[in-house]
Every structure is written in structure tokens, then in C-alpha cells.
Motif scaffolding. Sequence first.
Motif, PDB file in Angstrom:
ATOM      1  N   SER A 222       1.036  -1.034   0.028  1.00  0.00           N
ATOM      2  CA  SER A 222      -0.036  -0.066  -0.072  1.00  0.00           C
ATOM      3  C   SER A 222       0.874   1.321   0.046  1.00  0.00           C
ATOM      4  O   SER A 222       0.502   2.311  -0.753  1.00  0.00           O
ATOM      5  CB  SER A 222      -0.966  -0.007   1.189  1.00  0.00           C
ATOM      6  N   VAL A 223       1.883   1.212   0.562  1.00  0.00           N
ATOM      7  CA  VAL A 223       2.942   2.565   0.875  1.00  0.00           C
ATOM      8  C   VAL A 223       3.492   2.361  -0.729  1.00  0.00           C
ATOM      9  O   VAL A 223       3.448   3.643  -1.259  1.00  0.00           O
ATOM     10  CB  VAL A 223       4.103   2.141   1.676  1.00  0.00           C
TER      11      VAL A 223
ATOM     12  N   ARG B 182       0.470   3.822  -3.171  1.00  0.00           N
ATOM     13  CA  ARG B 182       0.389   5.284  -3.029  1.00  0.00           C
ATOM     14  C   ARG B 182       1.529   6.146  -3.332  1.00  0.00           C
ATOM     15  O   ARG B 182       1.091   7.240  -4.217  1.00  0.00           O
ATOM     16  CB  ARG B 182       0.167   5.439  -1.260  1.00  0.00           C
ATOM     17  N   ASP B 183       2.642   5.771  -3.482  1.00  0.00           N
ATOM     18  CA  ASP B 183       3.783   6.593  -4.021  1.00  0.00           C
ATOM     19  C   ASP B 183       3.602   6.557  -5.364  1.00  0.00           C
ATOM     20  O   ASP B 183       3.744   7.523  -5.868  1.00  0.00           O
ATOM     21  CB  ASP B 183       5.177   6.216  -3.641  1.00  0.00           C
TER      22      ASP B 183
ATOM     23  N   GLN C 177       1.198   6.195  -7.571  1.00  0.00           N
ATOM     24  CA  GLN C 177      -0.115   6.943  -7.641  1.00  0.00           C
ATOM     25  C   GLN C 177       0.334   8.384  -8.091  1.00  0.00           C
ATOM     26  O   GLN C 177      -0.487   9.158  -8.885  1.00  0.00           O
ATOM     27  CB  GLN C 177      -1.281   6.782  -6.950  1.00  0.00           C
ATOM     28  N   MET C 178       1.434   8.732  -7.376  1.00  0.00           N
ATOM     29  CA  MET C 178       1.700  10.154  -7.706  1.00  0.00           C
ATOM     30  C   MET C 178       2.812  10.406  -8.669  1.00  0.00           C
ATOM     31  O   MET C 178       3.258  11.649  -9.003  1.00  0.00           O
ATOM     32  CB  MET C 178       2.459  10.666  -6.178  1.00  0.00           C
TER      33      MET C 178
ATOM     34  N   ILE D 260      -6.148  -0.673  -9.924  1.00  0.00           N
ATOM     35  CA  ILE D 260      -5.272   0.630  -9.735  1.00  0.00           C
ATOM     36  C   ILE D 260      -4.522   0.766 -10.648  1.00  0.00           C
ATOM     37  O   ILE D 260      -4.118   1.775 -11.316  1.00  0.00           O
ATOM     38  CB  ILE D 260      -4.636   0.476  -8.401  1.00  0.00           C
TER      39      ILE D 260
ATOM     40  N   GLN E  43      -4.218   4.092 -13.554  1.00  0.00           N
ATOM     41  CA  GLN E  43      -3.086   4.858 -13.571  1.00  0.00           C
ATOM     42  C   GLN E  43      -2.632   4.845 -15.161  1.00  0.00           C
ATOM     43  O   GLN E  43      -2.241   5.727 -15.707  1.00  0.00           O
ATOM     44  CB  GLN E  43      -1.938   4.122 -12.832  1.00  0.00           C
TER      45      GLN E  43
END
Length: 75
Positions: free
Chosen positions: A34-35, A38-39, A41-42, A68, A72
Amino acid sequence: MAAMPPEQVGYVPDKLKKAEKRIRTQSYDTEAWSVLIRDSQMKPIENARPVYEQLVEQFPTSGKYWRIYIEQEVI
């Protein structure tokens, strides 16, 4: 010595390093994944694609992770 700003090329936050290390020892650690998600996705898809490829390789039947990744790709 001053800390490196996040914008600097090659900078990897400690939380990402820790998540990557956790995944190397426990490949099904969804919190660590998950970490990384999230990274990713940016980031532009060109930079994030390797993480997504590893993710769906590790969890090939997870529709959530495929979604996901696909979202993207189409953004």
C-alpha cells in the motif's frame, strides 16, 4: 548537513525503503504494498509501471490491484 529535498533526483523516502525491504522478506505484506502503491499513484506511469507490474505479478487474481494499475495507465 542539510536533508535532501524530495524533488531531488534519486531521493527515496525512508518509508519507501522500509516498504521495499518488508516486501523482499514478506512478499504478501499488503501494508507495505500500500505504501508503494500510494507513492506510485503520484508518479507518471512510465516511472510507476515497474511497481504495478510487480504488484500484479505477486497478486494476479486481485481485481483491486489490477484496477489501480489500469486506472493509472488510462489517466
